[in-house]
Design a protein around this motif. Structure first.
Motif, PDB file in Angstrom:
ATOM      1  N   LEU A 206      38.144  33.415  40.913  1.00  0.00           N
ATOM      2  CA  LEU A 206      36.773  33.321  40.417  1.00  0.00           C
ATOM      3  C   LEU A 206      36.371  34.609  39.709  1.00  0.00           C
ATOM      4  O   LEU A 206      35.761  34.577  38.639  1.00  0.00           O
ATOM      5  CB  LEU A 206      35.825  33.012  41.577  1.00  0.00           C
ATOM      6  CG  LEU A 206      34.402  32.640  41.230  1.00  0.00           C
ATOM      7  CD1 LEU A 206      34.340  31.452  40.280  1.00  0.00           C
ATOM      8  CD2 LEU A 206      33.629  32.338  42.505  1.00  0.00           C
ATOM      9  N   ASP A 207      36.755  35.750  40.275  1.00  0.00           N
ATOM     10  CA  ASP A 207      36.470  37.042  39.641  1.00  0.00           C
ATOM     11  C   ASP A 207      37.154  37.146  38.284  1.00  0.00           C
ATOM     12  O   ASP A 207      36.557  37.617  37.309  1.00  0.00           O
ATOM     13  CB  ASP A 207      36.919  38.197  40.545  1.00  0.00           C
ATOM     14  CG  ASP A 207      36.128  38.277  41.844  1.00  0.00           C
ATOM     15  OD1 ASP A 207      35.027  37.691  41.930  1.00  0.00           O
ATOM     16  OD2 ASP A 207      36.643  38.920  42.793  1.00  0.00           O
ATOM     17  N   GLU A 208      38.408  36.687  38.197  1.00  0.00           N
ATOM     18  CA  GLU A 208      39.147  36.717  36.934  1.00  0.00           C
ATOM     19  C   GLU A 208      38.493  35.795  35.897  1.00  0.00           C
ATOM     20  O   GLU A 208      38.421  36.130  34.716  1.00  0.00           O
ATOM     21  CB  GLU A 208      40.602  36.319  37.157  1.00  0.00           C
ATOM     22  CG  GLU A 208      41.396  37.368  37.908  1.00  0.00           C
ATOM     23  CD  GLU A 208      42.778  36.885  38.333  1.00  0.00           C
ATOM     24  OE1 GLU A 208      43.160  35.727  38.002  1.00  0.00           O
ATOM     25  OE2 GLU A 208      43.478  37.662  39.015  1.00  0.00           O
ATOM     26  N   ALA A 209      37.994  34.641  36.351  1.00  0.00           N
ATOM     27  CA  ALA A 209      37.317  33.719  35.441  1.00  0.00           C
ATOM     28  C   ALA A 209      36.061  34.364  34.875  1.00  0.00           C
ATOM     29  O   ALA A 209      35.777  34.255  33.680  1.00  0.00           O
ATOM     30  CB  ALA A 209      36.985  32.418  36.164  1.00  0.00           C
ATOM     31  N   ARG A 210      35.339  35.041  35.723  1.00  0.00           N
ATOM     32  CA  ARG A 210      34.120  35.711  35.251  1.00  0.00           C
ATOM     33  C   ARG A 210      34.456  36.851  34.292  1.00  0.00           C
ATOM     34  O   ARG A 210      33.739  37.066  33.313  1.00  0.00           O
ATOM     35  CB  ARG A 210      33.306  36.185  36.446  1.00  0.00           C
ATOM     36  CG  ARG A 210      32.682  34.993  37.180  1.00  0.00           C
ATOM     37  CD  ARG A 210      31.545  35.385  38.075  1.00  0.00           C
ATOM     38  NE  ARG A 210      30.847  34.201  38.541  1.00  0.00           N
ATOM     39  CZ  ARG A 210      30.864  33.766  39.790  1.00  0.00           C
ATOM     40  NH1 ARG A 210      31.541  34.421  40.716  1.00  0.00           N
ATOM     41  NH2 ARG A 210      30.185  32.690  40.126  1.00  0.00           N
ATOM     42  N   LYS A 211      35.556  37.559  34.544  1.00  0.00           N
ATOM     43  CA  LYS A 211      35.986  38.614  33.611  1.00  0.00           C
ATOM     44  C   LYS A 211      36.359  38.028  32.254  1.00  0.00           C
ATOM     45  O   LYS A 211      36.225  38.691  31.226  1.00  0.00           O
ATOM     46  CB  LYS A 211      37.172  39.388  34.181  1.00  0.00           C
ATOM     47  CG  LYS A 211      36.799  40.367  35.261  1.00  0.00           C
ATOM     48  CD  LYS A 211      38.028  41.100  35.775  1.00  0.00           C
ATOM     49  CE  LYS A 211      37.686  41.911  37.005  1.00  0.00           C
ATOM     50  NZ  LYS A 211      38.866  42.454  37.669  1.00  0.00           N
ATOM     51  N   ALA A 212      36.826  36.786  32.254  1.00  0.00           N
ATOM     52  CA  ALA A 212      37.186  36.108  31.002  1.00  0.00           C
ATOM     53  C   ALA A 212      35.945  35.549  30.297  1.00  0.00           C
ATOM     54  O   ALA A 212      36.058  34.960  29.225  1.00  0.00           O
ATOM     55  CB  ALA A 212      38.179  34.984  31.270  1.00  0.00           C
ATOM     56  N   GLY A 213      34.769  35.730  30.914  1.00  0.00           N
ATOM     57  CA  GLY A 213      33.531  35.312  30.274  1.00  0.00           C
ATOM     58  C   GLY A 213      32.966  33.990  30.750  1.00  0.00           C
ATOM     59  O   GLY A 213      32.029  33.469  30.154  1.00  0.00           O
ATOM     60  N   LEU A 214      33.523  33.438  31.821  1.00  0.00           N
ATOM     61  CA  LEU A 214      33.018  32.155  32.310  1.00  0.00           C
ATOM     62  C   LEU A 214      31.814  32.360  33.218  1.00  0.00           C
ATOM     63  O   LEU A 214      31.821  33.203  34.110  1.00  0.00           O
ATOM     64  CB  LEU A 214      34.105  31.394  33.069  1.00  0.00           C
ATOM     65  CG  LEU A 214      35.340  30.997  32.266  1.00  0.00           C
ATOM     66  CD1 LEU A 214      36.327  30.251  33.138  1.00  0.00           C
ATOM     67  CD2 LEU A 214      34.954  30.168  31.054  1.00  0.00           C
ATOM     68  N   SER A 215      30.795  31.552  32.970  1.00  0.00           N
ATOM     69  CA  SER A 215      29.576  31.582  33.775  1.00  0.00           C
ATOM     70  C   SER A 215      29.641  30.479  34.835  1.00  0.00           C
ATOM     71  O   SER A 215      30.528  29.614  34.805  1.00  0.00           O
ATOM     72  CB  SER A 215      28.364  31.342  32.878  1.00  0.00           C
ATOM     73  OG  SER A 215      28.404  30.013  32.354  1.00  0.00           O
TER      74      SER A 215
END
Length: 179
Positions: free
Chosen positions: A133-142
């Motif tokens: 989830l942290d990696e997804a948020r780093k990729a710009g996912l909200s």
């Protein structure tokens, strides 16, 4: 040959016909929708989810990448054919389509993050790891993107599995890669 009855459009309820309007191609309703219309409630729910997905936070390219990957996992050649064409129209290159279908990096951080989560929720039980989830948020996912991802997975899984019951045959050679 389909195994479900192909309903006549004239038999459908007005609410179903209204929900089908955006899905018409050259004024016609695809036979697959007329087969899904054996449960008009299920068809309308699916069509409303698709409408929400079109208006949602994911790009058309992201949605088609997800739909292509899920269709590959379920082995739905009908959906693979359709979403290969749609992915090409959504600017997903041939190389990216092949990568998506193989589960390899596509070269787009957001698509890769979406597919990483899709793979995890599709293939394992329980919650996804926090680091993912942290990696997804780093990729710009909200959070909105994540909920729209769940909706994209749900809509394509519905059609994939319905086509397995129906035994829909692909209108194109099996699963072409088109850009």
């Amino acid at each position: 040959m389909s195994r479900l009855t192909i309903r006549a459009a004239s038999e459908l309820q007005p609410l179903t016909l209204e929900a089908l309007e955006p899905a018409r191609l050259n004024g016609k309703i695809s036979e697959v929708y007329l087969q899904f219309a054996n449960s008009e409630l299920a068809l309308r729910a699916y069509l409303h989810m698709e409408e929400s997905l079109r208006e949602g936070s994911l790009t058309l390219t992201e949605v088609e990448a997800v739909k292509l990957w899920v269709s590959e996992q379920t082995g739905c050649n009908y959906c693979l054919s359709i979403h290969s064409v749609k992915a090409g129209h959504a600017n997903l290159s041939t190389e990216q389509q092949l990568a998506v279908r193989a589960g390899d990096p596509s070269g787009d951080a957001r698509i890769d993050a979406l597919l990483n989560i899709a793979r995890t929720v599709y293939k394992q039980s329980g919650s996804i790891p926090q680091i993912m989830l942290d990696e997804a948020r780093k990729a710009g996912l909200s959070d909105e993107n994540l909920m729209d991802l769940v909706m994209a997975i749900s809509t394509i899984f519905f059609t994939n599995i319905a086509n397995h019951i129906n035994d829909s045959r692909s209108p194109l050679p099996p699963a072409p890669i088109l850009s």
